[in-house]
Design a protein around this motif. Structure first.
Motif, PDB file in Angstrom:
ATOM      1  N   MET A 706     -14.108   1.204  -5.786  1.00  0.00           N
ATOM      2  CA  MET A 706     -12.955   0.308  -5.868  1.00  0.00           C
ATOM      3  C   MET A 706     -13.428  -1.107  -5.574  1.00  0.00           C
ATOM      4  SD  MET A 706      -9.901   2.304  -3.844  1.00  0.00           S
ATOM      5  CE  MET A 706      -8.980   3.646  -4.605  1.00  0.00           C
ATOM      6  N   THR A 707     -12.649  -2.087  -6.057  1.00  0.00           N
ATOM      7  CA  THR A 707     -12.967  -3.484  -5.780  1.00  0.00           C
ATOM      8  C   THR A 707     -11.705  -4.229  -5.377  1.00  0.00           C
ATOM      9  OG1 THR A 707     -12.540  -4.271  -8.034  1.00  0.00           O
ATOM     10  CG2 THR A 707     -14.755  -3.437  -7.565  1.00  0.00           C
ATOM     11  N   ALA A 708     -11.925  -5.450  -4.919  1.00  0.00           N
ATOM     12  CA  ALA A 708     -10.854  -6.419  -4.661  1.00  0.00           C
ATOM     13  C   ALA A 708      -9.745  -5.818  -3.799  1.00  0.00           C
ATOM     14  CB  ALA A 708     -10.324  -6.951  -5.996  1.00  0.00           C
ATOM     15  N   ASP A 709      -8.479  -6.002  -4.222  1.00  0.00           N
ATOM     16  CA  ASP A 709      -7.350  -5.563  -3.401  1.00  0.00           C
ATOM     17  C   ASP A 709      -7.338  -4.055  -3.209  1.00  0.00           C
ATOM     18  OD1 ASP A 709      -6.467  -8.122  -3.030  1.00  0.00           O
ATOM     19  OD2 ASP A 709      -4.968  -8.065  -4.627  1.00  0.00           O
ATOM     20  N   ALA A 710      -7.670  -3.302  -4.256  1.00  0.00           N
ATOM     21  CA  ALA A 710      -7.664  -1.849  -4.132  1.00  0.00           C
ATOM     22  C   ALA A 710      -8.661  -1.401  -3.065  1.00  0.00           C
ATOM     23  CB  ALA A 710      -7.987  -1.201  -5.473  1.00  0.00           C
ATOM     24  N   ALA A 711      -9.863  -2.021  -3.060  1.00  0.00           N
ATOM     25  CA  ALA A 711     -10.868  -1.681  -2.052  1.00  0.00           C
ATOM     26  C   ALA A 711     -10.386  -2.073  -0.662  1.00  0.00           C
ATOM     27  CB  ALA A 711     -12.181  -2.374  -2.382  1.00  0.00           C
ATOM     28  N   ARG A 712      -9.788  -3.237  -0.567  1.00  0.00           N
ATOM     29  CA  ARG A 712      -9.299  -3.692   0.738  1.00  0.00           C
ATOM     30  C   ARG A 712      -8.212  -2.767   1.264  1.00  0.00           C
ATOM     31  NH1 ARG A 712      -5.164  -6.904   1.962  1.00  0.00           N
ATOM     32  NH2 ARG A 712      -4.861  -7.549  -0.202  1.00  0.00           N
ATOM     33  N   HIS A 713      -7.269  -2.381   0.398  1.00  0.00           N
ATOM     34  CA  HIS A 713      -6.205  -1.469   0.826  1.00  0.00           C
ATOM     35  C   HIS A 713      -6.776  -0.116   1.231  1.00  0.00           C
ATOM     36  CE1 HIS A 713      -3.274  -3.997  -1.807  1.00  0.00           C
ATOM     37  NE2 HIS A 713      -3.416  -4.495  -0.599  1.00  0.00           N
ATOM     38  N   HIS A 714      -7.783   0.340   0.469  1.00  0.00           N
ATOM     39  CA  HIS A 714      -8.416   1.616   0.785  1.00  0.00           C
ATOM     40  C   HIS A 714      -9.085   1.556   2.160  1.00  0.00           C
ATOM     41  CE1 HIS A 714     -10.800   5.273   0.294  1.00  0.00           C
ATOM     42  NE2 HIS A 714     -11.884   4.563   0.584  1.00  0.00           N
ATOM     43  N   LEU A 715      -9.817   0.465   2.408  1.00  0.00           N
ATOM     44  CA  LEU A 715     -10.492   0.334   3.689  1.00  0.00           C
ATOM     45  C   LEU A 715      -9.491   0.137   4.829  1.00  0.00           C
ATOM     46  CD1 LEU A 715     -13.506  -1.914   2.623  1.00  0.00           C
ATOM     47  CD2 LEU A 715     -13.518   0.540   3.121  1.00  0.00           C
ATOM     48  N   ASP A 716      -8.395  -0.586   4.565  1.00  0.00           N
ATOM     49  CA  ASP A 716      -7.353  -0.744   5.577  1.00  0.00           C
ATOM     50  C   ASP A 716      -6.762   0.609   5.960  1.00  0.00           C
ATOM     51  OD1 ASP A 716      -7.678  -3.448   5.700  1.00  0.00           O
ATOM     52  OD2 ASP A 716      -5.926  -3.945   4.474  1.00  0.00           O
ATOM     53  N   ALA A 717      -6.497   1.431   4.927  1.00  0.00           N
ATOM     54  CA  ALA A 717      -5.933   2.756   5.188  1.00  0.00           C
ATOM     55  C   ALA A 717      -6.903   3.607   6.008  1.00  0.00           C
ATOM     56  CB  ALA A 717      -5.600   3.456   3.871  1.00  0.00           C
ATOM     57  N   GLN A 718      -8.186   3.517   5.670  1.00  0.00           N
ATOM     58  CA  GLN A 718      -9.182   4.270   6.434  1.00  0.00           C
ATOM     59  C   GLN A 718      -9.245   3.767   7.879  1.00  0.00           C
ATOM     60  OE1 GLN A 718     -12.897   4.084   4.182  1.00  0.00           O
ATOM     61  NE2 GLN A 718     -12.535   6.199   3.535  1.00  0.00           N
ATOM     62  N   GLY A 719      -9.157   2.460   8.057  1.00  0.00           N
ATOM     63  CA  GLY A 719      -9.181   1.898   9.399  1.00  0.00           C
ATOM     64  C   GLY A 719      -7.997   2.360  10.232  1.00  0.00           C
ATOM     65  N   LYS A 720      -6.810   2.380   9.603  1.00  0.00           N
ATOM     66  CA  LYS A 720      -5.615   2.844  10.327  1.00  0.00           C
ATOM     67  C   LYS A 720      -5.730   4.324  10.683  1.00  0.00           C
ATOM     68  CE  LYS A 720      -2.552  -0.616   8.289  1.00  0.00           C
ATOM     69  NZ  LYS A 720      -1.453  -0.876   7.335  1.00  0.00           N
ATOM     70  N   ALA A 721      -6.285   5.103   9.743  1.00  0.00           N
ATOM     71  CA  ALA A 721      -6.482   6.525  10.020  1.00  0.00           C
ATOM     72  C   ALA A 721      -7.451   6.720  11.179  1.00  0.00           C
ATOM     73  CB  ALA A 721      -6.997   7.233   8.767  1.00  0.00           C
TER      74      ALA A 721
END
Length: 883
Positions: A706-721
């Motif tokens: 993933m890149t850009a916003d999708a990557a950021r959202h993915h990493l944010d979700a992983q961080g919250k988890a």
């Protein structure tokens, strides 16, 4: 104030001081008028403002608009070089009022500029007005003080402007400059008006009416002003010449040609110098605005312009490609006013060099054939149209070049025979386009392409444009309209929507038109390589053939796709650097939410390798370096190190995309052949995060990312988890991995202990410990039905039972929670010559609803769906032993 650049600046500064917004020139490819091949006047970019469809934050504007007239009804190509004022490229100075001031102010602004600011002598000026426009006549007398003899009434359409058959229109007033009696020609309206003495320098359009269907004209509620003054013409006047090619800008260009060819620009070959100078400007600005040479549409016109100049370079004796060597001179002269040619200088230079290199081969071959085939023909003769077509079709020698080469000898070409040969070739191609499956389906598109031509793709430079509907299909059949609620396929003459190819998904977006037409583009595909087909759903109104539509790509989706596509290039190079040069792309999917990249590699990647690939790609992204695109010959591109992509078909010319810089040697980090759409700088990718790596087939692996916003959202979700997990574990985030590993190990230990306890219980623990094995016939049988035991553990239980018996047979059946049953039979070694575990387990499996079973004589296993018959399975085995 006599230089072209000074005159341009003085014009814009004058109107800025008089309340006008100075607006940048619009591109040469019109975004708001699908009927125009090129922007040919200053008012083009304001068309929708004049009609009321668009609102701007200003009511007065001034521009210096770059224009091209070399295609369609505005085509001056053949005259360029042989007259004093014809150009393919020119600049149009203009001031505009959108319902603000009208005739009086427009005339006053114009008169003050040319007589006070430009200091043109009044006695050298005269004007024309439309013969019915008494108001303009009186205003010229009042403001300029001109006598009646110098205000000429013109009754023709030359002094009445119309946008089309309907819409805004109005009378014109033109300002002329008298170059003097030593120049041939008469005043406007006279029999000698076409001479060079009286030259129109400015046209004022008074847009005061609306033309209705049927011919009626009504007054516009807010009349407007549109003016146009050719920069080359007014520069010639201010520099004391009637010849546009004698102004400082054009002399700088022809002087550069003179230096490179050692042929004087003022001698018998003057026309060739002028053709090159003019066509250099047109070619440079068209390439800078996204047009590249091709065999269709705008690209074909550009190729004609380029090759006409290159032909004249050859006539001047240039042995090597010449045009690309002139680009720095043009950039120096015009780059400050038009920074886009500074940015595109490398692309323009490479495009011209490539085109001239290839064309010289075509020219040399074609001219030799032409010379041989035309030998013996004299003045007034006709050259064979069949031979002209052969030159075109077989050797790539265009018809207009054949005509140009023969014109000097007074020989014309039989164009009727040429057209007949062209039609015969098309008919043969139609006849051969038959078959089943995809070929049969594409036959429809073959017919459409032959009828309407290739789609002009605008998407490299814009995501908003206008286009005309040239074909509609519903249920695979051509139709004339698609109404609200309907779905179908639509082809436009030009489009910013990318058609799926090279792994990049097609664009989606919106189409709107007059009458409340609104259609959603659900997908875009390419047929036959250059026909862009839009799958549409009509939400309101009716789509009809010939309709002009506003086209808007889904910007957010396109932006995400750009980032993902560029990331595939960055990952491709990173993989090669980490895994080796054997890595080659084997396919990709580039969508808005993620990317998939297949590559050759014989084994799974390690976590360390994946991390290194990600680090390399993100390092290039963080350097935020340019992503550049050039047009090159395939062989040259490959020789330069560009990588071709798997499964792609390439023509003679290709787009070469380079990204970033290798810090080690300064070379491009990545360079690939690619027709897709990319970000402008590597930083626009944002970041790339690899989701995983897997096998696709033998020797082919797949990365998903993933890149850009999708990557950021993915990493944010992983961080919250991760934070949530830390909260559950009541541990700091940094200790989560160790705590989870500890818990997993503890669980494994408990599972092992539980499994062991269950096995002990199943084989005699607790109350079952006293249960003896039964003797069946002459053999001991330990038959058990167990629960809570994993089926994979049955064999170890049977081995344990065999040890306990010493000599005998063990039969164990276990039932899962889903009701299925597993059965194992073990025979001690001393009994295998009498009893076969495989035969016994098959008897039991029949009761369980299973078939067969397998193993060895001492241990066999089977199963079945009917766990309720577990007891019956054991009884069947006992019965077999009792025999």
């Amino acid at each position: 104030m006599s230089g072209v650049n000074e005159i341009r600046s003085a014009f814009l500064d004058y109107f800025a001081k008089n309340g006008h917004q100075v607006v940048d020139s619009s591109p040469l490819v019109p975004r708001n008028d699908p009927t125009l091949m090129f922007t040919n006047a200053g008012m083009v970019q304001f068309k929708n403002v004049f009609t009321g469809m668009e609102k701007r934050p200003y009511s007065r504007a001034a521009t210096s608009q770059k224009c091209v007239r070399a295609g369609g009804k505005h085509n001056d190509l053949d005259n360029v070089g042989y007259t004093a004022r014809h150009h393919t490229f020119f600049e149009m100075l203009g001031n505009f009022s959108f319902g603000d001031y009208f005739k009086e102010n427009a005339i006053e602004f114009a008169w003050n500029l040319i007589t006070r600011e430009f200091e043109l002598p009044v006695e050298k000026l005269l004007v024309t007005v439309y013969h019915e426009d008494d108001e303009a006549f009186d205003l010229w007398k009042k403001i300029a003080g001109l006598p009646d003899s110098k205000i000429i009434r013109i009754p023709t359409s030359d002094n009445f402007w119309q946008m089309g058959d309907t819409g805004p229109c109005g009378p014109c007033s033109e300002i002329f400059y008298d170059h003097g009696s030593h120049i041939a020609g008469g005043p406007p309206g006279s029999a000698d008006a076409d001479g060079d003495r009286f030259i129109e320098i400015w046209n004022l359009v008074f847009m005061q009416f609306e033309q209705l269907p049927g011919g009626e004209r009504i007054n516009l509620p807010r009349p407007s002003i549109d003016t146009g003054m050719g920069l080359e013409r007014i520069s010639a006047v201010l520099q004391g010449t009637h010849d546009n090619y004698e102004i400082d800008l054009m002399r700088a260009l022809t002087g550069a040609v003179e230096d490179l060819t050692d042929v004087t620009a003022d001698g018998p070959q003057k026309a060739s110098h002028r053709v090159i100078a003019d066509h250099l400007r047109a070619s440079t600005f068209l390439v800078a605005d996204g047009v590249l040479p091709s065999n269709e549409g705008r690209g074909y016109v550009l190729r004609r312009i380029m090759r006409r100049a290159m032909r004249h370079a050859q006539l001047l004796g240039a042995r090597d490609p010449l045009m690309h060597r002139l680009v720095p001179v043009l950039v120096r002269e015009m780059g400050r006013a038009y920074p886009e040619i500074v940015r595109a200088e490398a692309l323009v230079t490479e495009t011209l060099r490539l085109e001239e290199t290839r064309f010289r081969k075509t020219l040399e071959r074609g001219l030799s054939i032409l010379e041989a085939e035309s030998e013996g023909l004299g003045d007034g003769a006709k050259f064979s149209g069949e031979t002209a077509f052969k030159l075109y079709d077989t050797f790539g020698f265009p018809l207009d070049l054949t005509e140009d080469a023969l014109r000097a000898r007074g020989i014309s070409v039989d164009t009727a025979a040429f057209d007949t040969a062209m039609e015969r070739q098309r008919a043969d191609a139609r006849a051969s386009w038959s078959g089943s499956g995809e070929a049969a389906t594409d036959a429809v598109w073959f017919g459409i392409r032959e009828k309407v031509g290739a789609t002009e793709f605008l998407g490299y430079g814009t995501e908003i444009a206008e286009g005309s509907v040239v074909a509609l299909l519903a249920d695979g059949i051509e139709v004339s309209e698609i109404g609200a609620g309907g779905r179908g396929l639509l082809v436009l003459n030009q489009t910013p929507f990318y058609g799926e190819s090279g792994g990049q998904l097609g664009d989606t977006g919106l189409l709107t038109g007059e009458g409340g037409v609104k259609a959603r583009v659900l997908d875009t595909q390419k047929k036959l390589g250059d026909v862009f087909v839009h799958e549409v759903e009509v939400e309101s109104g009716t789509l009809t053939l010939g309709m002009a539509l506003a086209l808007e790509v889904d910007h957010a989706r396109r932006r995400a796709i750009r980032a993902n596509h560029s990331a595939t290039h960055l990952l491709h190079e990173a993989l090669r650097r980490v895994l080796g040069d054997h890595v080659a792309q084997k396919g990709s999917m580039v969508g808005p939410d993620r990317l998939r990249f297949d590559f050759s590699h014989p084994k799974p990647m390690s976590e360390a390798e994946i991390a290194e690939v990600s680090d390399i790609a993100n390092a290039v992204i963080l350097r935020n370096e340019p992503v550049e695109t050039r047009l090159m010959a395939v062989d040259d591109a490959i020789a330069s190190g560009a990588r071709a992509l798997f499964g792609e078909k390439y023509g003679d010319e290709v787009r070469v995309v380079s990204m970033g810089t290798d810090p080690g040697n300064g070379a491009p980090y990545s360079i690939e052949l690619c027709g897709g759409i990319h970000v402008g700088r590597t930083g626009d990718v944002g970041l790339v995060t690899v989701l995983g790596e897997s096998a696709v087939g033998a020797g082919v692996r797949r990365l998903e990312a993933m890149t850009a916003d999708a990557a950021r959202h993915h990493l944010d979700a992983q961080g919250k988890a991760l934070q949530a997990t830390a909260a559950v574990l009541k541990a700091p985030v940094g200790e989560v991995e160790a705590r989870v590993a500890q818990l997993v190990e503890e669980r494994r230990k408990l599972e092992r202990e539980l499994a062991e306890a269950r096995r002990r219980l199943a084989m005699g623990g607790g109350e079952a410990a006293e249960e003896p094995a039964r003797t069946v016939g002459s053999v001991k049988l330990l038959a058990r039905q167990v629960s809570g035991i994993d089926l994979k553990d049955l064999k170890s239980l049977a081995d344990e039972g065999k040890k306990r018996l010493g000599s005998g047979i063990v039969a164990i059946v276990a039932v899962t929670e889903e009701g299925r049953a597993g059965l194992v039979v073990g025979v001690t070694p001393d009994l295998t010559d009498r009893y076969d575990a495989v035969a016994l387990v098959r008897r039991g499996a029949e009761a369980l609803g299973g078939k067969g079973g397998g193993g060895r004589a001492d241990m066999a296993q089977a199963g079945g769906p009917d766990g309720a018959n577990a007891s019956a399975a054991l009884e069947a085995i006992e019965a077999a032993l009792a025999g």
